[in-house]
Write a protein that holds these residues in place. Structure first.
Motif, PDB file in Angstrom:
ATOM      1  N   LEU A   1      -9.937  20.013   1.093  1.00 21.55           N
ATOM      2  CA  LEU A   1      -8.533  20.110   0.693  1.00 21.55           C
ATOM      3  C   LEU A   1      -7.594  19.437   1.681  1.00 21.55           C
ATOM      4  O   LEU A   1      -6.562  18.880   1.286  1.00 21.55           O
ATOM      5  N   VAL A   2      -7.924  19.473   2.972  1.00 27.93           N
ATOM      6  CA  VAL A   2      -7.099  18.761   3.951  1.00 27.93           C
ATOM      7  C   VAL A   2      -7.006  17.287   3.573  1.00 27.93           C
ATOM      8  O   VAL A   2      -5.917  16.681   3.589  1.00 27.93           O
ATOM      9  N   ASN A   3      -8.135  16.700   3.217  1.00 22.06           N
ATOM     10  CA  ASN A   3      -8.146  15.270   2.909  1.00 22.06           C
ATOM     11  C   ASN A   3      -7.633  14.982   1.500  1.00 22.06           C
ATOM     12  O   ASN A   3      -6.987  13.954   1.278  1.00 22.06           O
ATOM     13  N   VAL A   4      -7.887  15.874   0.544  1.00 28.83           N
ATOM     14  CA  VAL A   4      -7.351  15.675  -0.808  1.00 28.83           C
ATOM     15  C   VAL A   4      -5.828  15.651  -0.766  1.00 28.83           C
ATOM     16  O   VAL A   4      -5.186  14.774  -1.363  1.00 28.83           O
ATOM     17  N   TRP A   5      -5.223  16.608  -0.060  1.00 26.27           N
ATOM     18  CA  TRP A   5      -3.754  16.638  -0.017  1.00 26.27           C
ATOM     19  C   TRP A   5      -3.198  15.429   0.737  1.00 26.27           C
ATOM     20  O   TRP A   5      -2.110  14.942   0.415  1.00 26.27           O
ATOM     21  N   ASN A   6      -3.940  14.933   1.699  1.00 24.85           N
ATOM     22  CA  ASN A   6      -3.515  13.718   2.389  1.00 24.85           C
ATOM     23  C   ASN A   6      -3.584  12.517   1.453  1.00 24.85           C
ATOM     24  O   ASN A   6      -2.659  11.690   1.416  1.00 24.85           O
ATOM     25  N   PHE A   7      -4.667  12.404   0.675  1.00 24.11           N
ATOM     26  CA  PHE A   7      -4.795  11.303  -0.278  1.00 24.11           C
ATOM     27  C   PHE A   7      -3.694  11.348  -1.329  1.00 24.11           C
ATOM     28  O   PHE A   7      -3.165  10.301  -1.731  1.00 24.11           O
ATOM     29  N   MET A   8      -3.328  12.538  -1.781  1.00 24.91           N
ATOM     30  CA  MET A   8      -2.445  12.687  -2.934  1.00 24.91           C
ATOM     31  C   MET A   8      -0.973  12.738  -2.569  1.00 24.91           C
ATOM     32  O   MET A   8      -0.118  12.876  -3.443  1.00 24.91           O
ATOM     33  N   ASP A   9      -0.647  12.635  -1.298  1.00 20.87           N
ATOM     34  CA  ASP A   9       0.747  12.654  -0.856  1.00 20.87           C
ATOM     35  C   ASP A   9       1.275  11.226  -0.839  1.00 20.87           C
ATOM     36  O   ASP A   9       1.373  10.595   0.207  1.00 20.87           O
ATOM     37  N   GLY A  10       1.610  10.699  -2.052  1.00 18.49           N
ATOM     38  CA  GLY A  10       1.994   9.301  -2.125  1.00 18.49           C
ATOM     39  C   GLY A  10       3.284   9.018  -2.869  1.00 18.49           C
ATOM     40  O   GLY A  10       3.759   7.890  -2.851  1.00 18.49           O
ATOM     41  N   ILE A  11       3.869  10.017  -3.552  1.00  8.99           N
ATOM     42  CA  ILE A  11       5.161   9.821  -4.201  1.00  8.99           C
ATOM     43  C   ILE A  11       6.018  11.056  -3.943  1.00  8.99           C
ATOM     44  O   ILE A  11       5.523  12.095  -3.504  1.00  8.99           O
ATOM     45  N   ASP A  12       7.294  10.937  -4.242  1.00  6.43           N
ATOM     46  CA  ASP A  12       8.258  11.982  -3.898  1.00  6.43           C
ATOM     47  C   ASP A  12       7.856  13.333  -4.497  1.00  6.43           C
ATOM     48  O   ASP A  12       7.693  13.463  -5.720  1.00  6.43           O
ATOM     49  N   GLY A  13       7.713  14.318  -3.650  1.00  2.00           N
ATOM     50  CA  GLY A  13       7.580  15.700  -4.076  1.00  2.00           C
ATOM     51  C   GLY A  13       6.229  16.138  -4.590  1.00  2.00           C
ATOM     52  O   GLY A  13       6.000  17.337  -4.753  1.00  2.00           O
ATOM     53  N   ILE A  14       5.288  15.227  -4.831  1.00  2.00           N
ATOM     54  CA  ILE A  14       4.088  15.611  -5.567  1.00  2.00           C
ATOM     55  C   ILE A  14       3.221  16.591  -4.786  1.00  2.00           C
ATOM     56  O   ILE A  14       2.732  17.584  -5.327  1.00  2.00           O
TER      57      ILE A  14
ATOM     58  N   ARG B   1       0.819  -1.210   0.000  1.00  2.02           N
ATOM     59  CA  ARG B   1       0.000   0.000   0.000  1.00  2.02           C
ATOM     60  C   ARG B   1       0.852   1.258   0.000  1.00  2.02           C
ATOM     61  O   ARG B   1       0.386   2.335   0.370  1.00  2.02           O
ATOM     62  N   ARG B   2       2.107   1.141  -0.407  1.00  2.00           N
ATOM     63  CA  ARG B   2       2.987   2.305  -0.471  1.00  2.00           C
ATOM     64  C   ARG B   2       3.732   2.306  -1.797  1.00  2.00           C
ATOM     65  O   ARG B   2       3.931   1.253  -2.412  1.00  2.00           O
ATOM     66  N   SER B   3       4.172   3.500  -2.223  1.00  4.07           N
ATOM     67  CA  SER B   3       4.794   3.647  -3.541  1.00  4.07           C
ATOM     68  C   SER B   3       6.298   3.819  -3.462  1.00  4.07           C
ATOM     69  O   SER B   3       6.918   4.130  -4.473  1.00  4.07           O
TER      70      SER B   3
ATOM     71  N   SER C   1     -14.436   5.505  -7.512  1.00  3.15           N
ATOM     72  CA  SER C   1     -14.290   4.162  -8.088  1.00  3.15           C
ATOM     73  C   SER C   1     -14.136   3.111  -6.999  1.00  3.15           C
ATOM     74  O   SER C   1     -14.676   2.005  -7.108  1.00  3.15           O
ATOM     75  N   ARG C   2     -13.431   3.444  -5.919  1.00  2.00           N
ATOM     76  CA  ARG C   2     -13.276   2.489  -4.817  1.00  2.00           C
ATOM     77  C   ARG C   2     -14.596   2.275  -4.080  1.00  2.00           C
ATOM     78  O   ARG C   2     -14.915   1.161  -3.672  1.00  2.00           O
ATOM     79  N   MET C   3     -15.364   3.338  -3.914  1.00  2.00           N
ATOM     80  CA  MET C   3     -16.665   3.197  -3.253  1.00  2.00           C
ATOM     81  C   MET C   3     -17.610   2.348  -4.095  1.00  2.00           C
ATOM     82  O   MET C   3     -18.344   1.503  -3.566  1.00  2.00           O
ATOM     83  N   LEU C   4     -17.604   2.546  -5.420  1.00  2.00           N
ATOM     84  CA  LEU C   4     -18.473   1.764  -6.291  1.00  2.00           C
ATOM     85  C   LEU C   4     -18.095   0.294  -6.301  1.00  2.00           C
ATOM     86  O   LEU C   4     -18.949  -0.573  -6.519  1.00  2.00           O
ATOM     87  N   ARG C   5     -16.815  -0.002  -6.066  1.00  2.00           N
ATOM     88  CA  ARG C   5     -16.381  -1.403  -5.996  1.00  2.00           C
ATOM     89  C   ARG C   5     -16.587  -2.007  -4.617  1.00  2.00           C
ATOM     90  O   ARG C   5     -16.276  -3.181  -4.398  1.00  2.00           O
ATOM     91  N   GLY C   6     -17.098  -1.207  -3.677  1.00  5.61           N
ATOM     92  CA  GLY C   6     -17.362  -1.711  -2.337  1.00  5.61           C
ATOM     93  C   GLY C   6     -16.112  -1.885  -1.487  1.00  5.61           C
ATOM     94  O   GLY C   6     -16.133  -2.637  -0.502  1.00  5.61           O
ATOM     95  N   GLU C   7     -15.029  -1.181  -1.823  1.00  4.07           N
ATOM     96  CA  GLU C   7     -13.793  -1.304  -1.060  1.00  4.07           C
ATOM     97  C   GLU C   7     -13.836  -0.411   0.186  1.00  4.07           C
ATOM     98  O   GLU C   7     -14.657   0.506   0.289  1.00  4.07           O
ATOM     99  N   ARG C   8     -12.937  -0.679   1.107  1.00  5.03           N
ATOM    100  CA  ARG C   8     -12.792   0.162   2.301  1.00  5.03           C
ATOM    101  C   ARG C   8     -12.038   1.424   1.876  1.00  5.03           C
ATOM    102  O   ARG C   8     -10.823   1.507   1.985  1.00  5.03           O
ATOM    103  N   TRP C   9     -12.796   2.417   1.397  1.00  5.28           N
ATOM    104  CA  TRP C   9     -12.202   3.564   0.731  1.00  5.28           C
ATOM    105  C   TRP C   9     -11.345   4.422   1.647  1.00  5.28           C
ATOM    106  O   TRP C   9     -10.516   5.196   1.187  1.00  5.28           O
ATOM    107  N   TRP C  10     -11.526   4.316   2.971  1.00  2.68           N
ATOM    108  CA  TRP C  10     -10.774   5.155   3.902  1.00  2.68           C
ATOM    109  C   TRP C  10      -9.412   4.566   4.256  1.00  2.68           C
ATOM    110  O   TRP C  10      -8.625   5.192   4.966  1.00  2.68           O
ATOM    111  N   THR C  11      -9.095   3.357   3.769  1.00  2.00           N
ATOM    112  CA  THR C  11      -7.819   2.727   4.081  1.00  2.00           C
ATOM    113  C   THR C  11      -6.760   3.124   3.049  1.00  2.00           C
ATOM    114  O   THR C  11      -7.081   3.485   1.912  1.00  2.00           O
ATOM    115  N   PRO C  12      -5.458   3.051   3.423  1.00  2.00           N
ATOM    116  CA  PRO C  12      -4.390   3.387   2.467  1.00  2.00           C
ATOM    117  C   PRO C  12      -4.414   2.463   1.249  1.00  2.00           C
ATOM    118  O   PRO C  12      -4.808   1.300   1.340  1.00  2.00           O
ATOM    119  N   HIS C  13      -3.984   2.982   0.113  1.00  2.00           N
ATOM    120  CA  HIS C  13      -3.997   2.211  -1.124  1.00  2.00           C
ATOM    121  C   HIS C  13      -3.026   2.859  -2.110  1.00  2.00           C
ATOM    122  O   HIS C  13      -2.442   3.913  -1.836  1.00  2.00           O
TER     123      HIS C  13
END
Length: 332
Positions: free
Chosen positions: A141-154, A42-44, A255-267
């Motif tokens: 925006l607090v949560n968007v930036w948290n979701f999108m902080d997954g690779i170097d520098g982005i 679950r990490r890049s 897309s994760r919600m429509l697939r019934g995944e635990r959308w609040w978990t790291p991915h």
């Protein structure tokens, strides 16, 4: 908001320096406390990397806001609640960086911080719709930036570009200075997070303390832009510079919600993560997202004086193009 006595530009260098020094101290602290993000499905990233470096950006922002409040007394009614909200978001993120918390206490604290920004907007404008929009902006925006902080520098580079776009486009003095403070703070952090030469990797990550704080710090100038120019076109235009992050976060979450995944978990299902895995390095993806944000800022400057119908049409075309790109990146 009418301001006078704006401080001289020396504080931009001070913000960058504080963020840089704070990140260096956070790196030493994280190694001492063994605060590491380890590689996993679950990490890049491929090597264990310290986290929590975004505390340096928080220090820089709080310094800038205290300076503005000192030199611009008329801004204190707005900056007081904003600084308190920023401290709350950073504080819960710092705790989460030390020991993983449930998403619900974090969301509750984010809600309180968003309410503080809404209160600040209400205080300077008396406009209830603007206050409600400020609440939604901060929480989103607090949560968007948290979701999108997954690779170097982005996340940090995107903050620099979007904040610079707002500083360039806004006609509100306080919004401009808040945006510049964020750009300077994030720039001071970047050398630790986005190596520019060879195959180097990030030395430290933002952590939740930094990603959440960046999102909240962006919401403040955006809210002031709404107060200064409450036309519906303003709301549409100011969402164009961060549109890459908004699209990737929203479409991936849906897309994760429509697939019934635990959308609040790291991915690792965001489009930027798929692209980074194929490219084998993060820098290309990070720079491409930054270029999209810069192009969004240019688009705003080109269409901002046109009619509302044209602004809507251009924005829809922009988001349609982004949605197509998101789908292609995810399907390859």
């Amino acid at each position: 908001m009418s301001l006078s006595g704006v401080p001289s530009p020396w504080w931009l260098a001070a913000c960058a320096g504080i963020a840089c020094l704070g990140t260096w101290a956070a790196l030493r602290y994280a190694r001492w406390r063994n605060l590491l993000d380890h590689p996993g499905e679950r990490r890049s990233h491929a090597v264990a990397t310290p986290r929590g470096g975004g505390i340096g950006i928080v220090f820089a922002l709080l310094f800038a806001q205290a300076l503005f409040a000192w030199q611009l007394p008329e801004s204190r009614g707005f900056l007081g609640p904003v600084s308190a909200g920023l401290a709350l978001v950073a504080g819960i993120g710092w705790l989460d960086d030390h020991r993983s918390l449930s998403p619900w206490p974090r969301l509750a604290v984010h809600g309180v911080a968003a309410a503080l920004l809404a209160w600040a907007v209400w205080g300077v404008s008396g406009d209830l719709p603007a206050a409600c929009l400020a609440f939604a902006l901060a929480l989103g925006l607090v949560n968007v930036w948290n979701f999108m902080d997954g690779i170097d520098g982005i996340a940090a580079l995107q903050a620099v570009v979007v904040a610079m776009a707002y500083a360039w486009l806004t006609g509100d003095a306080l919004a401009q200075w808040l945006a510049l403070a964020l750009a300077a703070g994030a720039a001071g952090f970047l050398p630790f997070n986005l190596p520019l030469g060879g195959q180097g990797k990030a030395r430290i990550f933002l952590g939740d303390v930094g990603s959440g704080a960046i999102g909240y710090a962006l919401a403040a100038p955006m809210a002031l832009m709404l107060v200064r120019d409450p036309r519906p076109a303003t709301w549409v235009l100011m969402l164009l510079p961060p549109s890459a992050f908004l699209l990737d976060a929203a479409l991936t979450l849906l897309s994760r919600m429509l697939r019934g995944e635990r959308w609040w978990t790291p991915h690792v299902e965001h489009a930027y993560q798929h692209w980074a895995r194929r490219a084998g390095r993060h820098r290309t993806v990070t720079l491409a997202y930054a270029a999209w944000a810069a192009a969004g800022g240019v688009l705003v400057s080109v269409i901002c004086e046109t009619g509302f119908a044209f602004i809507i049409a251009a924005s829809c075309a922009w988001y349609l193009g982004g949605g197509i790109a998101w789908r292609r990146l995810r399907r390859r």
